[in-house]
Design a protein around this motif. Structure first.
Motif, PDB file in Angstrom:
ATOM      1  N   THR A 118      -8.292 -40.014  14.460  1.00 57.60           N
ATOM      2  CA  THR A 118      -8.515 -40.510  13.099  1.00 57.60           C
ATOM      3  C   THR A 118      -8.033 -41.947  12.939  1.00 57.60           C
ATOM      4  O   THR A 118      -8.548 -42.678  12.104  1.00 57.60           O
ATOM      5  N   SER A 119      -7.044 -42.375  13.758  1.00 54.44           N
ATOM      6  CA  SER A 119      -6.583 -43.766  13.653  1.00 54.44           C
ATOM      7  C   SER A 119      -7.636 -44.737  14.175  1.00 54.44           C
ATOM      8  O   SER A 119      -7.626 -45.910  13.810  1.00 54.44           O
ATOM      9  N   LEU A 120      -8.561 -44.258  15.000  1.00 50.75           N
ATOM     10  CA  LEU A 120      -9.650 -45.115  15.477  1.00 50.75           C
ATOM     11  C   LEU A 120     -10.554 -45.531  14.322  1.00 50.75           C
ATOM     12  O   LEU A 120     -11.146 -46.611  14.342  1.00 50.75           O
ATOM     13  N   CYS A 121     -10.652 -44.686  13.314  1.00 48.85           N
ATOM     14  CA  CYS A 121     -11.511 -44.961  12.161  1.00 48.85           C
ATOM     15  C   CYS A 121     -10.976 -46.109  11.298  1.00 48.85           C
ATOM     16  O   CYS A 121     -11.722 -46.669  10.498  1.00 48.85           O
ATOM     17  N   GLU A 122      -9.704 -46.447  11.462  1.00 53.16           N
ATOM     18  CA  GLU A 122      -9.093 -47.525  10.685  1.00 53.16           C
ATOM     19  C   GLU A 122      -9.423 -48.907  11.256  1.00 53.16           C
ATOM     20  O   GLU A 122      -9.238 -49.916  10.595  1.00 53.16           O
ATOM     21  N   VAL A 123      -9.902 -48.959  12.479  1.00 51.57           N
ATOM     22  CA  VAL A 123     -10.170 -50.230  13.141  1.00 51.57           C
ATOM     23  C   VAL A 123     -11.429 -50.867  12.554  1.00 51.57           C
ATOM     24  O   VAL A 123     -12.480 -50.243  12.496  1.00 51.57           O
ATOM     25  N   GLU A 124     -11.284 -52.117  12.105  1.00 56.10           N
ATOM     26  CA  GLU A 124     -12.413 -52.845  11.536  1.00 56.10           C
ATOM     27  C   GLU A 124     -12.848 -54.012  12.409  1.00 56.10           C
ATOM     28  O   GLU A 124     -13.947 -54.523  12.260  1.00 56.10           O
ATOM     29  N   GLU A 125     -11.956 -54.447  13.319  1.00 53.22           N
ATOM     30  CA  GLU A 125     -12.288 -55.570  14.189  1.00 53.22           C
ATOM     31  C   GLU A 125     -11.526 -55.449  15.497  1.00 53.22           C
ATOM     32  O   GLU A 125     -10.405 -54.945  15.538  1.00 53.22           O
ATOM     33  N   LEU A 126     -12.173 -55.911  16.562  1.00 56.73           N
ATOM     34  CA  LEU A 126     -11.563 -55.951  17.885  1.00 56.73           C
ATOM     35  C   LEU A 126     -11.542 -57.396  18.350  1.00 56.73           C
ATOM     36  O   LEU A 126     -12.497 -58.137  18.130  1.00 56.73           O
ATOM     37  N   GLU A 127     -10.448 -57.771  18.998  1.00 52.79           N
ATOM     38  CA  GLU A 127     -10.311 -59.132  19.502  1.00 52.79           C
ATOM     39  C   GLU A 127     -10.306 -59.100  21.026  1.00 52.79           C
ATOM     40  O   GLU A 127      -9.577 -58.313  21.632  1.00 52.79           O
TER      41      GLU A 127
END
Length: 159
Positions: A118-127
């Motif tokens: 479920t914490s993966l769903c919080e990701v909005e951007e990857l650097e």
């Protein structure tokens, strides 16, 4: 190879998918951003123009079903753990790959060994980063490609 037994002529589906992703990324690099290819056309170029996108981010799952993770910037103040990767190089003969770590914009929740999905769903951007790992792709059973629009520019403060 992989999760199930293959005969001598069959490949690993994860290895084949990573090789196809690498090919798609290379086509973007080699064609100055005018990528048109079959498998990942909708990922890299949803409207026929990739808008500078050159990364197909992905998640890998182990044979036990957990998301594979790695750590970047060990020993530094900006150390991070991630489950997001970009393929940099692949040796299709041995099914090994060099993956760069993609830093998520939010901290992932880990319970002992494994990421809380479920914490993966919080990701909005990857650097993008310059931290890399070598992996044997035969050790994975699943790959999930993500939207290339999640990936921003490379992290220039990493060495």
């Amino acid at each position: 190879m992989g999760c199930r037994k293959h005969d001598e002529t069959a490949g690993s589906c994860v290895c084949d998918a990573v090789a196809a992703i690498k090919n798609a990324q290379d086509q973007v690099d080699n064609n100055g951003g005018n990528c048109r290819n079959k498998c990942f056309d909708s990922l890299l170029s949803p409207a026929g123009n990739n808008n500078g996108l050159d990364t197909v981010p992905f998640l890998l799952q182990t044979k036990t079903g957990e998301y594979f993770s790695s750590v970047g910037a060990v020993g530094r103040n900006d150390c991070f753990q991630t489950t997001f990767f970009r393929v940099e190089k692949i040796d299709e003969d041995n099914c090994c790959a060099t993956l760069s770590l993609l830093r998520p914009d939010s901290e992932l929740e880990f319970n002992k060994c494994c990421v809380d999905p479920t914490s993966l769903c919080e990701v909005e951007e990857l650097e993008r980063t310059r931290y890399c790992i070598e992996v044997d792709l035969d050790c994975f059973c699943a790959i999930q490609c993500l939207d290339p629009n999640l990936v921003g520019d490379i992290d220039h403060h990493c060495k």
